[in-house]
Scaffold this motif. Structure first.
Motif, PDB file in Angstrom:
ATOM      1  N   GLU A   1      59.609  60.319  40.229  1.00 24.74           N
ATOM      2  CA  GLU A   1      61.015  60.497  39.857  1.00 24.74           C
ATOM      3  C   GLU A   1      61.425  61.951  40.020  1.00 24.74           C
ATOM      4  OE1 GLU A   1      61.229  58.781  35.946  1.00 24.74           O
ATOM      5  OE2 GLU A   1      60.725  56.830  36.819  1.00 24.74           O
ATOM      6  N   ALA A   2      60.542  62.836  39.544  1.00 24.76           N
ATOM      7  CA  ALA A   2      60.852  64.261  39.669  1.00 24.76           C
ATOM      8  C   ALA A   2      60.964  64.663  41.131  1.00 24.76           C
ATOM      9  CB  ALA A   2      59.757  65.085  38.989  1.00 24.76           C
ATOM     10  N   ALA A   3      60.049  64.162  41.943  1.00 28.66           N
ATOM     11  CA  ALA A   3      60.061  64.490  43.367  1.00 28.66           C
ATOM     12  C   ALA A   3      61.331  63.962  44.014  1.00 28.66           C
ATOM     13  CB  ALA A   3      58.834  63.922  44.053  1.00 28.66           C
ATOM     14  N   ALA A   4      61.706  62.728  43.632  1.00 26.57           N
ATOM     15  CA  ALA A   4      62.895  62.123  44.228  1.00 26.57           C
ATOM     16  C   ALA A   4      64.136  62.947  43.847  1.00 26.57           C
ATOM     17  CB  ALA A   4      63.042  60.680  43.742  1.00 26.57           C
ATOM     18  N   LEU A   5      64.174  63.430  42.600  1.00 27.32           N
ATOM     19  CA  LEU A   5      65.302  64.244  42.161  1.00 27.32           C
ATOM     20  C   LEU A   5      65.418  65.509  43.008  1.00 27.32           C
ATOM     21  CD1 LEU A   5      65.375  64.178  38.268  1.00 27.32           C
ATOM     22  CD2 LEU A   5      67.092  63.324  39.877  1.00 27.32           C
ATOM     23  N   ASP A   6      64.260  66.057  43.370  1.00 29.89           N
ATOM     24  CA  ASP A   6      64.256  67.257  44.192  1.00 29.89           C
ATOM     25  C   ASP A   6      64.477  66.959  45.651  1.00 29.89           C
ATOM     26  OD1 ASP A   6      63.971  68.817  42.041  1.00 29.89           O
ATOM     27  OD2 ASP A   6      61.803  69.096  42.226  1.00 29.89           O
ATOM     28  N   GLY A   7      64.704  65.719  45.967  1.00 25.34           N
ATOM     29  CA  GLY A   7      65.041  65.356  47.344  1.00 25.34           C
ATOM     30  C   GLY A   7      63.852  65.117  48.251  1.00 25.34           C
ATOM     31  N   ALA A   8      62.677  64.762  47.670  1.00 24.16           N
ATOM     32  CA  ALA A   8      61.507  64.499  48.522  1.00 24.16           C
ATOM     33  C   ALA A   8      61.646  63.132  49.187  1.00 24.16           C
ATOM     34  CB  ALA A   8      60.240  64.533  47.684  1.00 24.16           C
ATOM     35  N   SER A   9      61.296  63.075  50.448  1.00 28.41           N
ATOM     36  CA  SER A   9      61.363  61.787  51.153  1.00 28.41           C
ATOM     37  C   SER A   9      60.153  60.940  50.758  1.00 28.41           C
ATOM     38  CB  SER A   9      61.361  62.025  52.665  1.00 28.41           C
ATOM     39  OG  SER A   9      60.102  62.562  53.036  1.00 28.41           O
ATOM     40  N   ARG A  10      60.167  59.670  51.158  1.00 33.49           N
ATOM     41  CA  ARG A  10      59.045  58.776  50.885  1.00 33.49           C
ATOM     42  C   ARG A  10      57.735  59.364  51.402  1.00 33.49           C
ATOM     43  NH1 ARG A  10      59.598  54.973  47.082  1.00 33.49           N
ATOM     44  NH2 ARG A  10      61.384  53.613  47.422  1.00 33.49           N
ATOM     45  N   TRP A  11      57.809  59.849  52.627  1.00 31.12           N
ATOM     46  CA  TRP A  11      56.606  60.391  53.267  1.00 31.12           C
ATOM     47  C   TRP A  11      56.079  61.603  52.496  1.00 31.12           C
ATOM     48  CZ3 TRP A  11      52.319  60.180  55.433  1.00 31.12           C
ATOM     49  CH2 TRP A  11      51.746  61.261  56.079  1.00 31.12           C
ATOM     50  N   GLN A  12      57.023  62.452  52.062  1.00 28.38           N
ATOM     51  CA  GLN A  12      56.606  63.628  51.296  1.00 28.38           C
ATOM     52  C   GLN A  12      56.000  63.233  49.965  1.00 28.38           C
ATOM     53  OE1 GLN A  12      60.390  65.562  51.649  1.00 28.38           O
ATOM     54  NE2 GLN A  12      59.529  67.258  52.863  1.00 28.38           N
ATOM     55  N   GLN A  13      56.593  62.193  49.351  1.00 27.86           N
ATOM     56  CA  GLN A  13      56.023  61.716  48.083  1.00 27.86           C
ATOM     57  C   GLN A  13      54.586  61.241  48.274  1.00 27.86           C
ATOM     58  OE1 GLN A  13      58.505  58.810  46.122  1.00 27.86           O
ATOM     59  NE2 GLN A  13      60.343  60.043  46.470  1.00 27.86           N
ATOM     60  N   THR A  14      54.396  60.478  49.365  1.00 25.31           N
ATOM     61  CA  THR A  14      53.050  59.974  49.648  1.00 25.31           C
ATOM     62  C   THR A  14      52.092  61.128  49.876  1.00 25.31           C
ATOM     63  OG1 THR A  14      54.110  58.115  50.735  1.00 25.31           O
ATOM     64  CG2 THR A  14      51.764  58.413  51.137  1.00 25.31           C
ATOM     65  N   LYS A  15      52.557  62.095  50.707  1.00 26.95           N
ATOM     66  CA  LYS A  15      51.680  63.174  51.118  1.00 26.95           C
ATOM     67  C   LYS A  15      51.315  64.092  49.947  1.00 26.95           C
ATOM     68  CE  LYS A  15      51.451  66.696  54.716  1.00 26.95           C
ATOM     69  NZ  LYS A  15      52.307  67.473  55.638  1.00 26.95           N
ATOM     70  N   TYR A  16      52.286  64.374  49.093  1.00 24.64           N
ATOM     71  CA  TYR A  16      52.037  65.377  48.057  1.00 24.64           C
ATOM     72  C   TYR A  16      51.708  64.798  46.684  1.00 24.64           C
ATOM     73  CZ  TYR A  16      53.640  68.608  51.587  1.00 24.64           C
ATOM     74  OH  TYR A  16      53.753  69.308  52.751  1.00 24.64           O
ATOM     75  N   ILE A  17      51.951  63.489  46.503  1.00 25.73           N
ATOM     76  CA  ILE A  17      51.604  62.911  45.201  1.00 25.73           C
ATOM     77  C   ILE A  17      50.496  61.862  45.328  1.00 25.73           C
ATOM     78  CG2 ILE A  17      52.443  61.697  43.172  1.00 25.73           C
ATOM     79  CD1 ILE A  17      55.243  62.784  43.898  1.00 25.73           C
ATOM     80  N   SER A  18      50.757  60.823  46.122  1.00 25.33           N
ATOM     81  CA  SER A  18      49.805  59.701  46.189  1.00 25.33           C
ATOM     82  C   SER A  18      48.442  60.146  46.712  1.00 25.33           C
ATOM     83  CB  SER A  18      50.351  58.597  47.093  1.00 25.33           C
ATOM     84  OG  SER A  18      51.604  58.172  46.637  1.00 25.33           O
ATOM     85  N   LEU A  19      48.454  60.792  47.890  1.00 26.85           N
ATOM     86  CA  LEU A  19      47.161  61.135  48.503  1.00 26.85           C
ATOM     87  C   LEU A  19      46.312  62.062  47.636  1.00 26.85           C
ATOM     88  CD1 LEU A  19      47.941  61.334  52.325  1.00 26.85           C
ATOM     89  CD2 LEU A  19      46.855  59.506  51.007  1.00 26.85           C
ATOM     90  N   PRO A  20      46.890  63.137  47.064  1.00 29.46           N
ATOM     91  CA  PRO A  20      46.050  63.979  46.197  1.00 29.46           C
ATOM     92  C   PRO A  20      45.448  63.196  45.033  1.00 29.46           C
ATOM     93  CG  PRO A  20      48.068  65.116  46.748  1.00 29.46           C
ATOM     94  CD  PRO A  20      48.215  63.729  47.270  1.00 29.46           C
ATOM     95  N   PHE A  21      46.223  62.258  44.469  1.00 28.08           N
ATOM     96  CA  PHE A  21      45.667  61.461  43.381  1.00 28.08           C
ATOM     97  C   PHE A  21      44.552  60.541  43.858  1.00 28.08           C
ATOM     98  CE2 PHE A  21      49.288  62.532  40.630  1.00 28.08           C
ATOM     99  CZ  PHE A  21      48.614  62.658  39.430  1.00 28.08           C
ATOM    100  N   LEU A  22      44.663  60.127  45.114  1.00 27.83           N
ATOM    101  CA  LEU A  22      43.650  59.205  45.659  1.00 27.83           C
ATOM    102  C   LEU A  22      42.352  59.918  46.017  1.00 27.83           C
ATOM    103  CD1 LEU A  22      45.618  56.796  48.016  1.00 27.83           C
ATOM    104  CD2 LEU A  22      44.381  56.196  45.942  1.00 27.83           C
ATOM    105  N   LYS A  23      42.425  61.248  46.153  1.00 23.43           N
ATOM    106  CA  LYS A  23      41.283  61.989  46.689  1.00 23.43           C
ATOM    107  C   LYS A  23      39.953  61.679  45.983  1.00 23.43           C
ATOM    108  CE  LYS A  23      40.292  66.631  47.012  1.00 23.43           C
ATOM    109  NZ  LYS A  23      40.757  68.035  46.972  1.00 23.43           N
ATOM    110  N   PRO A  24      39.884  61.707  44.644  1.00 26.40           N
ATOM    111  CA  PRO A  24      38.590  61.426  44.012  1.00 26.40           C
ATOM    112  C   PRO A  24      38.071  60.013  44.360  1.00 26.40           C
ATOM    113  CG  PRO A  24      40.161  62.278  42.416  1.00 26.40           C
ATOM    114  CD  PRO A  24      40.933  62.014  43.665  1.00 26.40           C
ATOM    115  N   THR A  25      38.980  59.033  44.374  1.00 29.85           N
ATOM    116  CA  THR A  25      38.556  57.668  44.716  1.00 29.85           C
ATOM    117  C   THR A  25      38.020  57.622  46.138  1.00 29.85           C
ATOM    118  OG1 THR A  25      40.447  56.997  43.399  1.00 29.85           O
ATOM    119  CG2 THR A  25      39.274  55.267  44.572  1.00 29.85           C
TER     120      THR A  25
END
Lengths: 505, 310
Positions: free
Chosen positions: B200-224
């Motif tokens: 939500e915070a990222a979307a408010l700052d105008g992050a695109s879907r791809w940016q959300q994936t790249k900067y939020i989802s993938l880093p969280f997935l890294k340990p897995t």
């Protein structure tokens, strides 16, 4: 199958614990029948009130065997007064028999009397898992020796020791082509000139012209290796064989012989002409089911008295046959199914006495092979027997031929009453390989055998059903075999064979 | 000072004593089930005889390992096993993460559940059934590809089961089809654990879907990703037996590209039934796997210490 090793390993390791427990159980067992053992070794007269020895038997089965315990009860009623022993009958489906029994044997579980196929028997011998039978045979086995015949029994000796007894059945191998008679007649096929496998090509051409959508040759046996046995002595593993009905003692590399090349070329020819199904190499369908389904004209199987009738009974199709190779006896054709007493037996003497009954006493043999009269089979007026309620019959031992002695049992419906005498004649009149009685000890070349087995698995199937061009692939096959060390196996085999021949002049 | 330390330790042990007691059954189980049987490794160095048993058979040193290393096939089976597994690890991870991220984007609980089930389904099918599904595509005379696809374009039929050159691709495709669902679920479960607030915070700052994936989802997935990859690397010297044995229908013509260490040992030892040699193969696989896991973990530690397994 998945993660095969993990499973095998864990079972093995579990077994190590179980054997520890099993051992303590065994000591108890020997305590309770310690008396029985002494008397069994000392003299054969039985003492009143003595506990009967409990024997465990394992055999392969190919049908519903739910009533095995009931049959065992009947057998026990009969044998208790004779040898003061009780037997428990255990059947395992043929497909998984080797694997399951192998695990039991190797973990030292109690088995007293057991059936096995030749390849497995060799492994058990190498792993010291069997009781030598020489002395026991002398003590209790005169009847068995008479039934099997001294000449045939020789094939079971390994360096002077006998560990296993061959089952009495067709002991020579003769290959024949069995075909759908109606199709042959409709196409006007003429088999009178067919003397060997090459001659079938002309017949196929004629039948194929009429039945364009059917395959002519449906295979030979269970897997797609069509020439697992032919007119050579396989010397136990086909790595080094005696060609031409074993008429000389020169061990040859089968895959480098002209004969093998010709067979491969013939198969390629048939494959290209559409006589063999294109997917044959990877199909698991047997030729009899192809014959039954009407998708194939015929297939190759072993001839013995009653064999064609058996195919007819199985498929419901009227069949003709033509013999392609003469009957040949060699060590493997005799000992390919056999009986033994594992080293884990609690009382080898009793086990041998039981085997004696199995081989010589018609009452025991009939019960084991055919079940209980009135429950599982009934006798017909002509003296043959037929299965009661074949669909729901709970004792369907279709592997009667693998049992100790089929020859003293009643004859199944659809067969001639003298079928077993005919089979004996067939065995006696067969050609004999010069190496009959020789048994190869492969322990010095196990690495080479593993490597060569892999190479053979890789090429044989495709070559023997024509899926690949032999001119291109056969040289690769033989080159790979040489790289895998087949020469070393052949050399070892030749040396052992020469030594054997010198001792058996 | 020593006294102080040991005293402190003792207090600690006393404090946690009930917990140690609770742990005891599990530890005993582990010792009996996982550690005691390890002594059976000795089988790999023995010429097993039933009379001698596991601990009394003749010792033969490294003889049992010879057949794995001396033949010409040794190179082929090692190459196949490792290359296929590398392909599986790399492609499998990328593909599963891709699907997991897509799944995460699916709106509506119901649809998510449906997709989740559908992707997992192939994983639950027995490998023998899978083999025949593949066969219905590849069969020379009746297969879908030869009949419907090649046939309608007038291309000549391909005899799939006797042509090795296509099989590296077929094997990888079948593996992905069968296994991606399972790994997807693992990644997906990590993704749904991420606090929606980040997005939500990222979307408010105008992050695109791809940016959300790249900067939020993938880093969280890294340990897995690292854990799963390390585990796969530990098994790099094992192969999925069914995939390499059943799916090619045990066709000899394909051995050059489908033979792996497991199928080789199975095929070779079916005839010999030699326990020492099969144990040797298992031990060899475990040792190589163990070394590789240590190595990979060491490498991870160098790059980012937080994500290493141990």
């Amino acid at each position: 199958m998945k993660r095969f090793f993990a499973v095998v390993l864990s079972i093995l390791l579990m077994a190590s614990i179980l054997t520890a427990c099993g051992n303590s159980g065994k000591t108890q067992g020997t305590q309770s029948n310690g008396e029985g053992k002494e008397s069994g070794q000392g003299n054969e007269t039985k003492q009143e009130g003595e506990e009967p020895t409990k024997l465990v038997m394992y055999m392969a089965a190919a049908g519903n065997m739910e009533d095995a315990a009931k049959v065992a009860e009947k057998v026990n009623e009969y044998i208790k007064p004779l040898i003061n022993a009780e037997i428990s009958l255990n059947y395992i489906n043929m497909g998984s028999y080797s694997e399951q029994v192998g695990l039991m044997i190797r973990s030292g579980e109690q088995i007293d009397v057991m059936f096995s196929f030749e390849g497995d028997t060799k492994n058990y011998i190498r792993q010291d898992a069997l009781t030598p039978l020489n002395d026991l045979l002398e003590k209790y086995g005169s009847g068995i020796v008479e039934q099997i015949g001294e000449d045939n029994l020789k094939a079971a000796y390994v360096n002077g020791t006998v560990y296993s007894l061959p089952s009495l059945k067709d002991m020579a191998i003769s290959r024949m082509f069995v075909y759908n008679k109606a199709m042959a007649d409709a196409a006007g096929a003429d088999f009178s000139n067919v003397k060997q496998i090459n001659d079938l090509t002309d017949v196929f051409a004629k039948v194929k012209a009429k039945y364009t959508d059917k395959s002519m040759f449906g295979g030979a046996g269970g897997n797609a290796k069509n020439f697992e046995v032919w007119d050579w002595d396989v010397l136990s593993d086909s790595m080094g064989v005696l060609m031409n009905y074993g008429d000389s003692l020169k061990v040859e590399n089968l895959y480098e012989t002209d004969e093998y090349a010709q067979l491969c070329n013939l198969m390629r020819d048939w494959y290209e002409k559409g006589y063999i199904e294109k997917d044959f190499a990877t199909s698991s369908e047997t030729w009899t089911s192809r014959l039954q389904a009407g998708t194939a004209f015929g297939g190759i199987t072993s001839y013995k008295p009653g064999a064609v009738e058996a195919v007819e009974a199985q498929t419901g199709i009227d069949c003709g046959y033509v013999i392609l190779t003469e009957a040949l006896s060699y060590t493997s054709s005799i000992v390919n199914t056999n009986w033994m007493i594992p080293a884990s037996s609690v009382d080898p003497d009793k086990a041998m006495q039981f085997m004696d009954l199995m081989y010589t006493d018609p009452v025991v043999a009939n019960l084991l092979l055919n079940g209980i009269e009135g429950t599982h089979y009934e006798e017909n007026e002509d003296g043959t027997i037929s299965r009661i309620d074949p669909d729901n019959n709970k004792y369907q031992e279709y592997l009667g031929w693998a049992y100790g002695n089929q020859f003293i049992t009643k004859v199944w419906e659809g067969n001639a009453l003298d079928i077993y005498e005919k089979t004996r004649e067939f065995n006696a009149s067969s050609l004999k390989s010069k190496a009959l009685g020789f048994s190869f000890d492969n322990s010095a070349v196990v690495n080479e055998i593993t490597a060569c087995t892999n190479v053979a698995n890789k090429y044989r199937t495709a070559l023997e059903c024509g899926a690949v061009n032999p001119e291109e692939i056969l040289p690769k096959f033989t080159a790979d075999l040489n790289a895998a060390g087949i020469e070393k196996i052949i050399k070892e085999k030749q040396a052992q064979l020469d030594a054997w021949a010198a001792n058996n002049k | 000072m020593d006294v102080a330390v040991s005293k402190k330790k003792w207090v600690k042990i006393k404090k946690y004593f009930p917990f140690y007691l609770m742990m005891l059954p599990a530890v005993i189980y582990l010792i009996i089930n996982n550690y005691m049987p390890l002594s059976g490794i000795i089988l790999a160095f023995e010429e097993y005889s039933v009379k001698g048993g596991i601990y009394g058979s003749k010792l033969v040193g490294f003889d049992n390992f010879k057949y794995l290393l001396v033949t010409k096939d040794a190179w082929i089976i090692t190459r196949n096993t490792i290359l296929y597994n590398l392909a599986f690890i790399i492609l499998g991870t990328v593909f599963s993460i891709f699907i997991a991220v897509m799944l995460n984007e699916v709106p509506g609980k119901r649809m998510k559940k449906i997709y989740q089930t559908v992707t997992l389904y192939p994983y639950l099918i027995s490998i023998v059934v899978t083999a025949y599904l593949v066969n219905s595509f590849l069969s020379t005379e009746t297969g879908f590809i030869n009949k419907a696809i090649l046939g309608s374009f007038g291309v000549e039929n391909i005899s799939w089961y006797s042509e090795p050159k296509n099989w590296p691709v077929i094997i990888v495709v079948v593996y992905l089809w069968k296994n991606f669902g399972y790994h997807t679920i693992l990644y997906f479960s990590t993704l749904i654990g991420i606090d929606r607030g980040y997005y939500e915070a990222a979307a408010l700052d105008g992050a695109s879907r791809w940016q959300q994936t790249k900067y939020i989802s993938l880093p969280f997935l890294k340990p897995t990703i690292i854990t799963l990859t390390l585990l796969s690397i530990g098994r790099i010297f094992y192969s999925d037996f069914g995939l390499f044995y059943q799916v090619p229908m045990n066709s000899g013509a394909l051995y050059d590209v489908t033979q792996t260490i497991d199928t080789y040992v199975y095929r070779g030892l079916m005839q010999l039934g030699d326990i020492g040699m099969s144990t040797a193969a298992g031990l060899y696989q475990s040792v190589v796997g163990f070394v590789l896991v240590l190595g990979a973990n060491f490498a991870v530690k160098k790059i980012s210490a937080d994500d290493a397994l141990f």
